[in-house]
Design a protein around this motif. Structure first.
Motif, short mmCIF file in Angstrom:
data_model
loop_
_atom_site.label_atom_id
_atom_site.label_comp_id
_atom_site.label_asym_id
_atom_site.label_seq_id
_atom_site.Cartn_x
_atom_site.Cartn_y
_atom_site.Cartn_z
N VAL A 96 66.41 33.23 21.74
CA VAL A 96 66.65 34.34 22.68
C VAL A 96 67.36 35.49 21.97
CG1 VAL A 96 67.90 35.04 24.75
CG2 VAL A 96 66.67 32.86 24.72
N ALA A 97 68.37 35.15 21.16
CA ALA A 97 69.11 36.19 20.42
C ALA A 97 68.20 36.90 19.42
CB ALA A 97 70.31 35.56 19.71
N LEU A 98 67.38 36.12 18.71
CA LEU A 98 66.46 36.73 17.74
C LEU A 98 65.44 37.62 18.43
CD1 LEU A 98 65.47 34.10 15.01
CD2 LEU A 98 66.54 36.32 14.68
N GLY A 99 64.90 37.17 19.56
CA GLY A 99 63.94 37.97 20.29
C GLY A 99 64.51 39.30 20.72
N PHE A 100 65.74 39.27 21.23
CA PHE A 100 66.39 40.51 21.65
C PHE A 100 66.65 41.42 20.45
CE2 PHE A 100 70.28 42.83 23.19
CZ PHE A 100 69.59 43.64 24.07
N ALA A 101 67.04 40.82 19.32
CA ALA A 101 67.26 41.61 18.11
C ALA A 101 65.96 42.29 17.66
CB ALA A 101 67.80 40.72 16.99
N GLY A 102 64.84 41.56 17.78
CA GLY A 102 63.56 42.16 17.43
C GLY A 102 63.22 43.34 18.31
N VAL A 103 63.54 43.23 19.60
CA VAL A 103 63.32 44.34 20.52
C VAL A 103 64.11 45.56 20.08
CG1 VAL A 103 63.72 45.16 22.87
CG2 VAL A 103 62.72 42.91 22.50
N ILE A 104 65.38 45.36 19.73
CA ILE A 104 66.24 46.47 19.32
C ILE A 104 65.68 47.16 18.08
CG2 ILE A 104 68.52 47.07 18.44
CD1 ILE A 104 69.68 44.94 20.24
N VAL A 105 65.19 46.36 17.11
CA VAL A 105 64.65 46.93 15.88
C VAL A 105 63.43 47.80 16.18
CG1 VAL A 105 63.52 46.38 13.68
CG2 VAL A 105 65.53 45.09 14.40
N VAL A 106 62.53 47.30 17.04
CA VAL A 106 61.35 48.08 17.40
C VAL A 106 61.75 49.36 18.13
CG1 VAL A 106 59.22 48.10 18.76
CG2 VAL A 106 59.88 46.05 17.48
N VAL A 107 62.72 49.28 19.02
CA VAL A 107 63.16 50.44 19.78
C VAL A 107 63.75 51.50 18.85
CG1 VAL A 107 64.83 51.25 21.47
CG2 VAL A 107 63.47 49.24 21.94
N VAL A 108 64.53 51.06 17.88
CA VAL A 108 65.08 52.00 16.89
C VAL A 108 63.94 52.73 16.19
CG1 VAL A 108 66.31 52.18 14.71
CG2 VAL A 108 67.23 50.76 16.54
N ASP A 109 62.89 51.99 15.82
CA ASP A 109 61.73 52.62 15.18
C ASP A 109 61.09 53.65 16.10
OD1 ASP A 109 59.41 52.43 13.03
OD2 ASP A 109 58.45 52.29 15.01
N ARG A 110 60.96 53.32 17.40
CA ARG A 110 60.35 54.25 18.35
C ARG A 110 61.21 55.49 18.56
NH1 ARG A 110 55.71 54.53 18.25
NH2 ARG A 110 56.28 53.86 16.16
N LEU A 111 62.53 55.29 18.60
CA LEU A 111 63.43 56.42 18.82
C LEU A 111 63.46 57.36 17.63
CD1 LEU A 111 66.46 54.74 20.63
CD2 LEU A 111 64.54 55.99 21.62
N LEU A 112 63.30 56.81 16.43
CA LEU A 112 63.26 57.65 15.23
C LEU A 112 61.98 58.47 15.17
CD1 LEU A 112 64.66 55.21 12.51
CD2 LEU A 112 65.85 57.13 13.61
N ALA A 113 60.95 58.02 15.88
CA ALA A 113 59.65 58.68 15.81
C ALA A 113 59.51 59.81 16.81
CB ALA A 113 58.53 57.66 16.04
N LYS A 114 60.38 59.87 17.82
CA LYS A 114 60.25 60.92 18.83
C LYS A 114 61.61 61.27 19.40
CE LYS A 114 57.43 58.47 21.24
NZ LYS A 114 56.49 58.03 22.29
N SER A 115 61.69 62.45 19.97
CA SER A 115 62.94 62.89 20.58
C SER A 115 63.15 62.17 21.90
CB SER A 115 62.92 64.41 20.82
OG SER A 115 61.83 64.74 21.66
N VAL A 116 64.40 62.09 22.35
CA VAL A 116 64.75 61.34 23.54
C VAL A 116 65.25 62.28 24.63
CG1 VAL A 116 66.26 59.58 24.50
CG2 VAL A 116 65.34 59.30 22.20
N GLY A 117 64.63 62.20 25.80
CA GLY A 117 65.12 62.89 26.96
C GLY A 117 65.27 61.88 28.08
N LEU A 118 66.45 61.78 28.65
CA LEU A 118 66.71 60.70 29.59
C LEU A 118 67.44 61.24 30.80
CD1 LEU A 118 66.39 57.62 29.83
CD2 LEU A 118 68.66 57.38 28.86
N THR A 119 66.97 60.86 32.00
CA THR A 119 67.63 61.25 33.23
C THR A 119 68.28 60.03 33.87
OG1 THR A 119 65.68 60.85 34.61
CG2 THR A 119 65.88 63.03 33.58
N LEU A 120 69.27 60.28 34.71
CA LEU A 120 69.97 59.17 35.37
C LEU A 120 69.02 58.42 36.30
CD1 LEU A 120 72.56 57.63 36.02
CD2 LEU A 120 73.07 59.38 37.76
N GLY A 121 68.16 59.15 37.01
CA GLY A 121 67.22 58.50 37.91
C GLY A 121 66.29 57.55 37.18
#
Length: 259
Positions: A96-121
């Protein structure tokens, strides 16, 4: 509108599955099973899908959405231990811990590839979707083991379609405009997602622990990144491949049977 699309999708899926169940003489659920199916369906379909679609329509970047969705297996594993008395071995918790770590790594890759705009809603909608999916999974695991698969799933979709239809009247400004693209998207969502994929997931939940089945969701962000690279030419960085390998290892450990 996002909720209108979902309501139509689930209504069609309910009719298709109900027709198949009636034609094949499938066993009908009891009143108690039908109620449990409706409750689990509200969590797994109405709240989860509704929250995801709203978050996307409100500008949620795919990277942040993947990170929040990656919390679902963790929440389910912890809750299943307390509510369903399902115990994972140490190696499975490591998975479970490894799976979540893998998710974080992929998300970091996605965030580096595009700008982030986030709303509270969008953030609240995505968070609510994860809670709905975890709650629906736990209800399904506890009460859905003996529920007839076809009629039970059709009941889930019917209840969710009504709930999403009511929500659409309050939120959506647009209805559904038929076009080649929208009809193809609807057909894909009904046949591949709502019927094939969900029936597989519910079949697994009848036979495996909730945490084991939920761990498969760790693969979603990495596989989505690969599909985006193939279909839309999105850049696939080395971090995404590393994240996929880590997530695969985590799922393998979580699903590993006892000796």
């Amino acid at each position: 509108g996002p909720l209108t699309f979902l309501a139509i999708r689930l209504a069609i899926a309910a009719l298709v599955l109900g027709g198949i169940a009636a034609a094949t003489g499938s066993e009908r659920p009891t009143r108690r099973q039908a109620v449990a199916a409706g409750v689990s369906g509200l969590g797994m379909h109405a709240v989860y899908l509704g929250g995801v679609f709203l978050a996307i329509s409100w500008g949620m970047p795919s990277g942040i959405g993947a990170l929040i969705a990656g919390l679902h297996p963790v929440i389910t594993a912890v809750a299943a231990r307390g509510l369903l008395h399902e115990r994972l071995r140490r190696v499975q918790w490591a998975g479970v811990a490894l799976g979540f770590a893998g998710v974080i790594v992929v998300v970091v890759d996605r965030l580096l590839a595009k700008s982030v705009g986030l709303t509270l809603g969008a953030l609240l909608a995505a968070g609510l979707s994860v809670l709905g999916m975890s709650a629906g999974t736990l209800v399904q695991r506890r009460h859905g083991n003996s529920t007839p698969l076809l009629w039970g799933t059709a009941t889930q979709y019917l209840v969710s379609s009504v709930a999403l239809g009511l929500a659409a009247t309050l939120h959506d400004d647009e209805g559904f405009t038929p076009s080649a693209r929208s009809l193809f998207a609807l057909a894909w969502a009904v046949v591949v997602l709502s019927i094939a994929a969900v029936l597989i997931m519910l079949w697994l939940l009848q036979r495996e622990a909730a945490a084991k089945v939920s761990s498969l969701f760790f693969l979603t962000p990495a596989l989505s990144a690969i599909e985006g690279a193939i279909l839309f030419g999105e850049q696939l960085g080395p971090l995404a491949l590393i994240g996929l390998a880590i997530a695969l290892a985590g799922v393998a450990l979580t699903l590993r049977p006892a000796r």
